[in-house]
Design a protein around this motif. Structure first.
Motif, PDB file in Angstrom:
ATOM      1  N   ALA A  79       0.541  -1.092   0.082  1.00 40.66           N
ATOM      2  CA  ALA A  79       0.077  -0.036   0.054  1.00 40.66           C
ATOM      3  C   ALA A  79       0.920   1.195   0.228  1.00 40.66           C
ATOM      4  O   ALA A  79       2.413   0.970   0.808  1.00 40.66           O
ATOM      5  N   GLY A  80       0.416   2.087  -0.559  1.00 40.60           N
ATOM      6  CA  GLY A  80       0.754   3.402  -0.579  1.00 40.60           C
ATOM      7  C   GLY A  80       0.692   4.242   0.908  1.00 40.60           C
ATOM      8  O   GLY A  80      -0.589   4.335   1.836  1.00 40.60           O
ATOM      9  N   GLY A  81       1.287   4.693   2.165  1.00 38.30           N
ATOM     10  CA  GLY A  81       1.069   4.997   3.106  1.00 38.30           C
ATOM     11  C   GLY A  81       1.120   6.596   2.918  1.00 38.30           C
ATOM     12  O   GLY A  81       0.980   7.996   2.273  1.00 38.30           O
ATOM     13  N   PHE A 153      -2.685   4.266  -9.249  1.00 41.21           N
ATOM     14  CA  PHE A 153      -1.396   4.260  -8.571  1.00 41.21           C
ATOM     15  C   PHE A 153      -1.884   5.611  -7.717  1.00 41.21           C
ATOM     16  O   PHE A 153      -1.673   6.886  -9.151  1.00 41.21           O
ATOM     17  N   ILE A 154      -1.154   6.771  -6.422  1.00 43.33           N
ATOM     18  CA  ILE A 154      -1.296   7.468  -5.986  1.00 43.33           C
ATOM     19  C   ILE A 154       0.292   7.786  -6.462  1.00 43.33           C
ATOM     20  O   ILE A 154       1.062   6.979  -5.396  1.00 43.33           O
ATOM     21  N   SER A 155       0.076   9.248  -6.897  1.00 43.08           N
ATOM     22  CA  SER A 155       2.065   9.453  -6.691  1.00 43.08           C
ATOM     23  C   SER A 155       2.064  10.377  -6.411  1.00 43.08           C
ATOM     24  O   SER A 155       3.404  10.955  -7.287  1.00 43.08           O
ATOM     25  N   GLU A 173      -4.411   1.568  -1.750  1.00 38.25           N
ATOM     26  CA  GLU A 173      -4.138   0.629  -2.755  1.00 38.25           C
ATOM     27  C   GLU A 173      -5.227   0.451  -3.343  1.00 38.25           C
ATOM     28  O   GLU A 173      -6.041   1.404  -3.848  1.00 38.25           O
ATOM     29  N   MET A 174      -5.660  -0.517  -4.436  1.00 42.41           N
ATOM     30  CA  MET A 174      -6.641  -0.707  -5.492  1.00 42.41           C
ATOM     31  C   MET A 174      -7.491  -1.956  -5.523  1.00 42.41           C
ATOM     32  O   MET A 174      -8.099  -2.076  -6.369  1.00 42.41           O
ATOM     33  N   GLU A 175      -7.416  -2.275  -4.629  1.00 44.35           N
ATOM     34  CA  GLU A 175      -8.296  -3.669  -4.262  1.00 44.35           C
ATOM     35  C   GLU A 175      -9.136  -4.090  -2.849  1.00 44.35           C
ATOM     36  O   GLU A 175     -10.490  -4.378  -2.827  1.00 44.35           O
ATOM     37  N   SER A 197       4.516   0.234   0.940  1.00 49.44           N
ATOM     38  CA  SER A 197       5.582  -0.135  -0.130  1.00 49.44           C
ATOM     39  C   SER A 197       6.559   1.706  -0.523  1.00 49.44           C
ATOM     40  O   SER A 197       7.429   1.165  -0.831  1.00 49.44           O
ATOM     41  N   ASP A 198       5.632   2.808  -0.057  1.00 43.72           N
ATOM     42  CA  ASP A 198       5.731   4.376  -0.418  1.00 43.72           C
ATOM     43  C   ASP A 198       4.740   4.562  -0.294  1.00 43.72           C
ATOM     44  O   ASP A 198       4.187   4.477   0.823  1.00 43.72           O
ATOM     45  N   ARG A 199       5.593   6.068   0.099  1.00 44.01           N
ATOM     46  CA  ARG A 199       4.074   7.284   0.545  1.00 44.01           C
ATOM     47  C   ARG A 199       2.995   7.953  -0.365  1.00 44.01           C
ATOM     48  O   ARG A 199       3.062   8.853   0.571  1.00 44.01           O
ATOM     49  N   ALA A 200       3.596   7.070  -1.815  1.00 45.94           N
ATOM     50  CA  ALA A 200       1.933   7.862  -2.286  1.00 45.94           C
ATOM     51  C   ALA A 200       1.810   9.069  -3.139  1.00 45.94           C
ATOM     52  O   ALA A 200       1.034  10.219  -2.885  1.00 45.94           O
ATOM     53  N   ASP A 201       3.246   9.429  -2.633  1.00 46.17           N
ATOM     54  CA  ASP A 201       3.478  11.712  -3.302  1.00 46.17           C
ATOM     55  C   ASP A 201       4.428  10.541  -3.992  1.00 46.17           C
ATOM     56  O   ASP A 201       4.793  10.042  -4.991  1.00 46.17           O
TER      57      ASP A 201
HETATM   58  N1  ADE Z   1      -0.208   0.343  -3.875  1.00 47.26           N
HETATM   59  C1  ADE Z   1       0.910   0.232  -3.646  1.00 47.26           C
HETATM   60  N2  ADE Z   1       1.729   1.703  -3.150  1.00 47.26           N
HETATM   61  C2  ADE Z   1       0.017   2.401  -4.240  1.00 47.26           C
HETATM   62  C3  ADE Z   1      -0.085   3.668  -4.234  1.00 47.26           C
HETATM   63  N3  ADE Z   1       0.851   4.713  -4.013  1.00 47.26           N
HETATM   64  N4  ADE Z   1      -1.083   3.898  -5.160  1.00 47.26           N
HETATM   65  C4  ADE Z   1      -2.152   3.033  -5.176  1.00 47.26           C
HETATM   66  N5  ADE Z   1      -1.813   1.566  -5.066  1.00 47.26           N
HETATM   67  C5  ADE Z   1      -0.621   1.560  -3.489  1.00 47.26           C
END
Ligand code: ADE
Length: 230
Positions: A79-81, A153-155, A173-175, A197-201
């Motif tokens: 997931a994105g934090g 995917f949020i970035s 996340e997406m599900e 896995s990442d900070r969604a930025d």
């Molecule tokens: N899964 C892991 N990181 C994500 C993100 N940044 N956005 C959506 N789904 C994710």
């Protein structure tokens, strides 16, 4: 015999450490999804890689429940934090889930699901607490709360803040929300267990490829430990 539990991961890395651990392993392909049945640490399970996104996830959950007789579904993955203190390899256990991209705002609040009339779908509280306990026992930092799902995917920092502030969500996340909704409507228990896995930025496109495989494997360990007590 104990009830069968379905385990859904969207990506290969989210199920790749679980499938080889199956005993009495059998495979059934329906559409493009392969359903792996067998025993995981002695527990009757069906495991599948759904593919990314809400439609793939809901379809796989429904198939597990209706065709494979799963009485509970666990969604495993990364997931994105969204919450500021979350870093890669921290865990987030959903207490409820929202679809951040569900938008009928001319009539209802953001995320409100037509026909259900709720923004957030709850998960099974006992499964969520078992998952949080399992993560802590593995020495993993855990937050429990709302998880937001969408077909994106949020970035982007602004989008991240919007999702966090609008829904009070810890991670995206997406599900998960689609699986929770399928379980809610079909009357089975559900847990959504995720590792960041990442900070969604703006750093997510670099961090996701760097941390996703390890975070997914770590998460699978939480799932296996959770299954021993639910
Ligand atoms: N899964 C892991 N990181 C994500 C993100 N940044 N956005 C959506 N789904 C994710």
């Amino acid at each position: 015999m104990s009830e069968r539990i379905g385990i859904i991961g969207a990506m290969e890395s989210e199920v790749t450490t679980l499938i080889p651990a199956l005993t009495d392993h059998a495979e059934t392909k329906i559409g493009i999804v392969v359903y792996h049945t067998g025993k995981l640490d002695g527990r009757d399970v069906v495991i599948a890689r759904s593919g990314a996104g809400k439609v793939n996830a809901a379809l796989t959950a429904a198939e597990m429940i209706r065709t494979f007789g799963a009485k509970a579904i666990v969604n495993t993955g990364v997931a994105g934090g969204l919450e500021e203190t979350l870093n890669p390899e921290d865990a987030v256990i959903a207490t409820d889930l929202v679809q951040h991209d569900y938008d009928t705002t001319p009539f209802d609040p953001p995320g409100c699901i037509s026909g259900i009339g709720q923004v957030k779908i709850p998960v099974d509280p006992a499964m969520a607490s078992a998952a949080a306990k399992a993560a802590r026992e593995l020495g993993i930092r855990v937050l429990e709360g709302t998880v937001a799902s969408g077909d994106q995917f949020i970035s982007d920092g602004k989008k991240k803040e919007w999702i966090r502030d609008t829904f009070g969500a810890l991670a995206c996340e997406m599900e998960g929300a689609a699986i929770a909704q399928a379980c809610y409507l079909l009357g089975v228990r559900c847990a959504v267990i995720r590792t960041v896995s990442d900070r969604a930025d703006g750093t997510a496109d670099v961090d996701f490829p760097k941390f996703a495989a390890h975070a997914a494997a770590l998460n699978a360990k939480i799932v296996r430990r959770t299954l021993q007590s639910v």
